[in-house]
Write an enzyme that holds these catalytic residues in place. Structure first.
Site, mmCIF file in Angstrom:
data_model
loop_
_atom_site.group_PDB
_atom_site.id
_atom_site.type_symbol
_atom_site.label_atom_id
_atom_site.label_comp_id
_atom_site.label_asym_id
_atom_site.label_seq_id
_atom_site.Cartn_x
_atom_site.Cartn_y
_atom_site.Cartn_z
ATOM 1 N N HIS A 104 1.035 2.707 4.576
ATOM 2 C CA HIS A 104 0.784 2.166 3.238
ATOM 3 C C HIS A 104 1.774 2.770 2.244
ATOM 4 C CE1 HIS A 104 -1.765 5.714 3.850
ATOM 5 N NE2 HIS A 104 -1.588 5.969 2.575
ATOM 6 N N HIS A 106 2.225 3.525 -1.852
ATOM 7 C CA HIS A 106 1.531 3.671 -3.134
ATOM 8 C C HIS A 106 2.439 3.172 -4.262
ATOM 9 C CE1 HIS A 106 -1.466 6.800 -1.648
ATOM 10 N NE2 HIS A 106 -0.530 6.894 -0.712
HETATM 11 P P1 5GP Z 1 -2.401 8.880 1.947
HETATM 12 O O1 5GP Z 1 -2.741 8.533 3.378
HETATM 13 O O2 5GP Z 1 -1.098 8.303 1.516
HETATM 14 O O3 5GP Z 1 -2.485 10.335 1.712
HETATM 15 O O4 5GP Z 1 -3.475 8.256 0.981
HETATM 16 C C1 5GP Z 1 -4.456 7.343 1.337
HETATM 17 C C2 5GP Z 1 -4.919 6.688 0.061
HETATM 18 O O5 5GP Z 1 -5.946 5.781 0.386
HETATM 19 C C3 5GP Z 1 -5.480 7.668 -0.963
HETATM 20 O O6 5GP Z 1 -4.791 7.517 -2.184
HETATM 21 C C4 5GP Z 1 -6.951 7.294 -1.067
HETATM 22 O O7 5GP Z 1 -7.431 7.398 -2.379
HETATM 23 C C5 5GP Z 1 -6.965 5.863 -0.575
HETATM 24 N N1 5GP Z 1 -8.185 5.487 0.110
HETATM 25 C C6 5GP Z 1 -8.900 6.228 1.014
HETATM 26 N N2 5GP Z 1 -9.957 5.538 1.461
HETATM 27 C C7 5GP Z 1 -9.911 4.329 0.849
HETATM 28 C C8 5GP Z 1 -10.768 3.170 0.903
HETATM 29 O O8 5GP Z 1 -11.763 3.118 1.615
HETATM 30 N N3 5GP Z 1 -10.406 2.118 0.140
HETATM 31 C C9 5GP Z 1 -9.296 2.126 -0.681
HETATM 32 N N4 5GP Z 1 -9.041 1.031 -1.400
HETATM 33 N N5 5GP Z 1 -8.484 3.208 -0.763
HETATM 34 C C10 5GP Z 1 -8.795 4.294 -0.003
#
Ligand code: 5GP
Length: 143
Positions: A104, A106
């Site tokens: 993903h 951001h």
């Molecule tokens: P990363 O893997 O880049 O550290 O971040 C994962 C991102 O996914 C985080 O910013 C977190 O807030 C978001 N996130 C985690 N669980 C969920 C979810 O169930 N739904 C959504 N829409 N975002 C999520």
């Protein structure tokens, strides 16, 4: 060695419609939705539909589709929030800060003099996220 893709990760569940998300944009290869623990208003995530754990194992065609969606959504996010700038980032593996193991990107609108909020801080109000998603969708329609 990198771990295998886990189809039970939370974004795979969102793709399968098993859990809800505030969706912003969808095409054949990508899905965009609001981050549930935003680091600022308008924090948006772009994911490929094809399974990939991160940048390193993604198919190049899928990555290209993600990049095109990131640019499209980033323009709409900047317009929707009248932002001064944007921060775009992508984490790989726990050591790189990744917490959800489906690729993903951001997208965060940024404002002069306003610091970035904490990563995976508090859960946002769903009504607020729905409103933000609607604002970005409206900006996409007029782009
Ligand atoms: P990363 O893997 O880049 O550290 O971040 C994962 C991102 O996914 C985080 O910013 C977190 O807030 C978001 N996130 C985690 N669980 C969920 C979810 O169930 N739904 C959504 N829409 N975002 C999520």
């Amino acid at each position: 060695m990198t771990a295998a893709y886990d189809p039970q990760n939370i974004f795979a569940k969102i793709l399968r419609g098993e859990i809800p998300a505030q969706k912003v944009y969808e095409d054949d290869h990508t899905l965009t939705f609001m981050d549930v623990m935003p680091q600022g208003d308008g924090h948006t995530l772009v994911i490929p539909k094809a399974p990939a754990r991160g940048l390193l194992d993604a198919d190049p065609a899928s990555l290209a589709a993600v990049a095109a969606t990131v640019q499209r959504v980033a323009r709409a996010v900047k317009a929707a929030f009248a932002a001064d700038g944007l921060t775009v980032f992508q984490y790989n593996e726990p050591a790189g800060g990744q917490t959800v193991f489906h690729l993903h990107v951001h997208i965060l609108p940024r404002f002069d003099g306003v610091a970035l909020g904490r990563h995976t801080g508090g859960m946002a109000d769903q009504g607020v996220l729905a409103d933000h998603a609607a604002r970005i969708r409206a900006a996409l329609e007029t782009a």
